[in-house]
Structure formats: structure tokens, C-alpha cells
Design a protein around this motif. Structure first.
Motif, short mmCIF file in Angstrom:
data_model
loop_
_atom_site.label_atom_id
_atom_site.label_comp_id
_atom_site.label_asym_id
_atom_site.label_seq_id
_atom_site.Cartn_x
_atom_site.Cartn_y
_atom_site.Cartn_z
N THR A 28 -76.86 99.84 26.62
CA THR A 28 -77.92 98.96 27.08
C THR A 28 -77.37 98.03 28.14
O THR A 28 -76.23 97.57 28.05
CB THR A 28 -78.50 98.12 25.92
OG1 THR A 28 -78.97 99.02 24.90
CG2 THR A 28 -79.64 97.25 26.38
N HIS A 44 -79.34 108.46 38.34
CA HIS A 44 -80.64 107.80 38.35
C HIS A 44 -80.55 106.59 39.27
O HIS A 44 -79.69 105.72 39.07
CB HIS A 44 -81.05 107.36 36.95
CG HIS A 44 -81.07 108.48 35.96
ND1 HIS A 44 -82.20 109.22 35.69
CD2 HIS A 44 -80.09 109.00 35.17
CE1 HIS A 44 -81.92 110.14 34.79
NE2 HIS A 44 -80.65 110.04 34.45
N ILE A 96 -82.18 94.48 30.20
CA ILE A 96 -82.89 95.20 31.25
C ILE A 96 -83.63 96.37 30.60
O ILE A 96 -83.00 97.25 30.00
CB ILE A 96 -81.92 95.72 32.33
CG1 ILE A 96 -81.17 94.55 32.96
CG2 ILE A 96 -82.66 96.51 33.40
CD1 ILE A 96 -80.08 94.97 33.94
N GLN A 145 -87.31 93.17 39.04
CA GLN A 145 -87.48 94.35 38.21
C GLN A 145 -86.78 95.52 38.86
O GLN A 145 -86.60 95.57 40.07
CB GLN A 145 -88.98 94.68 38.06
CG GLN A 145 -89.77 93.61 37.34
CD GLN A 145 -91.25 93.95 37.31
OE1 GLN A 145 -91.73 94.75 38.10
NE2 GLN A 145 -91.97 93.35 36.38
N PHE A 146 -86.42 96.50 38.01
CA PHE A 146 -85.86 97.75 38.52
C PHE A 146 -86.95 98.82 38.51
O PHE A 146 -87.64 99.00 37.51
CB PHE A 146 -84.68 98.20 37.66
CG PHE A 146 -83.42 97.44 37.92
CD1 PHE A 146 -82.78 97.55 39.13
CD2 PHE A 146 -82.89 96.60 36.95
CE1 PHE A 146 -81.61 96.85 39.38
CE2 PHE A 146 -81.73 95.89 37.20
CZ PHE A 146 -81.08 96.02 38.42
N GLN A 147 -87.07 99.51 39.63
CA GLN A 147 -88.03 100.59 39.76
C GLN A 147 -87.29 101.87 40.12
O GLN A 147 -86.54 101.90 41.10
CB GLN A 147 -89.07 100.28 40.84
CG GLN A 147 -90.10 101.39 41.04
CD GLN A 147 -91.10 101.03 42.12
OE1 GLN A 147 -91.06 99.96 42.71
NE2 GLN A 147 -92.03 101.94 42.37
N LYS A 148 -87.48 102.93 39.33
CA LYS A 148 -86.79 104.18 39.61
C LYS A 148 -87.32 104.79 40.90
O LYS A 148 -88.53 104.92 41.09
CB LYS A 148 -86.93 105.16 38.46
CG LYS A 148 -86.21 106.49 38.71
CD LYS A 148 -86.24 107.43 37.52
CE LYS A 148 -85.22 107.03 36.49
NZ LYS A 148 -85.05 108.08 35.44
N LEU A 163 -84.64 99.52 30.58
CA LEU A 163 -84.55 100.85 31.16
C LEU A 163 -84.53 101.88 30.03
O LEU A 163 -84.02 101.61 28.95
CB LEU A 163 -83.27 100.99 32.01
CG LEU A 163 -83.16 100.06 33.21
CD1 LEU A 163 -81.83 100.27 33.92
CD2 LEU A 163 -84.31 100.27 34.19
N SER A 164 -85.06 103.05 30.32
CA SER A 164 -85.25 104.05 29.26
C SER A 164 -84.18 105.14 29.26
O SER A 164 -84.28 106.09 28.49
CB SER A 164 -86.63 104.70 29.41
OG SER A 164 -86.75 105.34 30.68
N GLU A 165 -83.16 105.02 30.12
CA GLU A 165 -82.13 106.07 30.16
C GLU A 165 -81.41 106.14 28.81
O GLU A 165 -81.05 105.14 28.22
CB GLU A 165 -81.13 105.76 31.28
CG GLU A 165 -81.48 106.40 32.61
CD GLU A 165 -82.95 106.35 32.96
OE1 GLU A 165 -83.55 107.41 33.09
OE2 GLU A 165 -83.49 105.26 33.09
N PHE A 175 -82.26 103.20 40.93
CA PHE A 175 -83.29 102.19 40.75
C PHE A 175 -83.20 101.18 41.89
O PHE A 175 -82.09 100.76 42.27
CB PHE A 175 -83.11 101.45 39.42
CG PHE A 175 -83.22 102.32 38.20
CD1 PHE A 175 -84.42 102.41 37.51
CD2 PHE A 175 -82.13 103.06 37.75
CE1 PHE A 175 -84.52 103.22 36.39
CE2 PHE A 175 -82.22 103.86 36.63
CZ PHE A 175 -83.44 103.95 35.95
#
Length: 265
Positions: free
Chosen positions: A209, A256, A230, A19-22, A232-234, A258
Motif C-alpha cells: 500500500t 502502470h 493513496i 489525485q492519481f489517475q491511471k 490505488l487498486s494495484e 498514473f
């Protein structure tokens, strides 16, 4: 080769489970975000100049006569590869962005018209020959090139590479080659616009995306062929980089960051 394919699939499946975590947001304005190297130096292009900033200071390189900067490869921070498509030229820079040498592909004994150039290690570059529509390895010490691929159909959109592999994306196919010139695998382009890689982990961009791309070489394993979205909300992706288990996304105003982490059990 079978072992290489199995390893690639295992790596891809492992990435899919991550997972990607900011971890950070950094205000930033530039024409192009190039990336961050293994020493945490930041590289970017602004006003047709390459810039580097970090603990050792700020450095700049420009040569406006060469035209627009097409790409900057920072995989080796001690020897950057800067490609100028307008003038068919590659410039090598050291860690202070001082010029080491340059190659004008117009002035070689055998003229080569190229649209991509990235570092392949061992005095070699991955290049894409426009006239033959082929990926090649070019030794800039001997001025000799080795053809890696058959002619491509379709337009070359993006190249991502390291010292072992080259990922060539056209509007029709995504192809993976090794340093020995072998085609490892290929898959439909899925309308991807750009690919980035790090240690055989591959991420593709499509319509703002991001997707993990797994290896398509095993026949019948349809699930492994599907790109994995993935979450992500960017809202905007202008530039991106995958390196040292970090994903950097630049939206035009902010970088950003991650981290790639294992999901909690």
C-alpha cells in the motif's frame, strides 16, 4: 530554516489534495524496473545488466565482476550512478550507458564501507557509512567526505534523494536531511519498507500500500503527521518511481502509469 519547513508543509498539503489517475498500462518483464527519465527513456535491470531503451535506441551496461546491482540513480540522465554493494563500488554511466568512471571505496586512502550511494550533485554522492551508521556526503573529486548525520539506530531500509534533500528510512525512523547537513525533520518509520521522492513529494510503501508522507516537524499538528493512504487498486507493487508528476508502479508483468492531477471541483 523556518521558511524551508513551511514550504515543505505547503508542498505536502498540496500533494495530499491531488489525485492519481491511471493513464497507461505497459506490458513489461524485467528483474528490476528502475524508472523513466525526463526524456521518457526506460531503464531496467535484467540478467545483471542495466538497460536503457527510448527514441535514441537501446543501450546496455554490465560488469559481472562487480556483483549484484544494488541501485541505479537516474536523476541526472547524463550521469547515472550505479551502486554495487557486494564490491563497494560506484560506476558512473553516460546517456548511452558507457562508463565514465568508477569509484572503489575499498581503494580510497580512507576506506569507507557503504550500503547506499545516490547522486547529490556538484561532484558529490549521498552515501551511508555502515561502520559508523551515518549518512555522509562524499566529494568524488577530492575524495573527501562530510558527516551529515548522527549515528542511526536501526537498519537502513531505503534512501531517496535529490540535489537538495536526502530521505533516509530505517526500521525505526524516517529522517530528512538537506544538502548542508542539517536534519530537517524526523518521524516514526510507520513500518514503511521503501520511500520514493520527486521535488520534495514523498511516497512510502508498506504492505503493498502506498502513502503520501507529510512533514512531521510542526509540533501539535498531528493531522499533518499522519501518512495519507493513496487509494490505488494495484494488487502487487514490485518496484515504483515518482517523477515529473507521474507515478510508475511495476507489478512484475506490467508498468502502470498514473498522472498526478487536481481533483475536479
Amino acid at each position: 530554516m523556518r521558511q524551508i519547513l513551511i514550504l515543505f508543509i505547503m508542498v505536502s498539503q498540496g500533494v495530499a489534495a491531488q489525485q492519481f489517475q491511471k493513464v497507461a498500462e505497459t506490458p513489461f518483464v524485467a528483474d528490476t524496473f528502475v524508472g523513466i527519465d525526463s526524456y521518457k527513456n526506460l531503464y531496467f535491470v535484467k540478467d545483471a545488466a542495466i538497460n536503457k531503451t527510448g527514441e535514441d535506441g537501446t543501450f546496455t551496461f554490465n560488469d559481472f565482476q562487480l556483483g549484484r546491482i544494488t541501485s541505479v540513480d537516474i536523476i541526472n540522465p547524463l550521469k547515472l550512478v550505479v551502486f554495487y554493494e557486494d564490491t563497494n563500488t560506484v560506476v558512473f554511466l553516460d546517456n548511452r550507458l558507457s562508463e565514465i568512471e568508477r569509484i572503489s571505496f575499498n581503494n580510497l586512502p580512507e576506506f569507507i564501507n557503504i550500503s547506499a550511494a545516490t547522486n547529490a550533485g556538484n561532484n558529490k554522492l549521498w552515501i551511508f557509512n555502515i561502520d559508523t551508521q551515518q549518512l555522509e556526503l562524499f566529494n568524488y573529486r577530492t575524495n573527501r567526505k562530510t558527516t551529515v548525520s548522527q549515528p542511526f539506530s536501526g537498519k537502513l531500509l531505503s534512501v531517496a534523494s535529490n540535489f537538495n534533500y536526502c530521505y533516509a528510512l530505517t526500521d525505526r525512523k524516517l529522517r530528512i536531511f538537506n544538502i548542508y547537513g542539517s536534519l530537517i525533520s524526523e518521524m516514526d518509520s510507520n513500518h514503511f519498507e521503501k520511500v520514493v521522492q520527486q521535488n520534495e513529494k514523498l511516497i512510502a510503501l508498506k504492505e503493498n500500500t502506498l502513502f503520501f508522507v507529510t512533514d512531521p516537524s510542526e509540533k501539535g499538528a498531528e493531522s499533518s503527521q499522519r501518512p495519507i493512504k493513496i487509494p490505488l487498486s494495484e494488487n502487487s507493487i514490485k518496484d515504483l518511481q515518482l517523477t515529473q508528476d507521474f507515478l510508475y508502479i511495476y507489478d512484475g508483468k506490467t508498468i502502470h502509469t498514473f498522472s498526478l492531477t487536481q481533483p475536479k471541483q
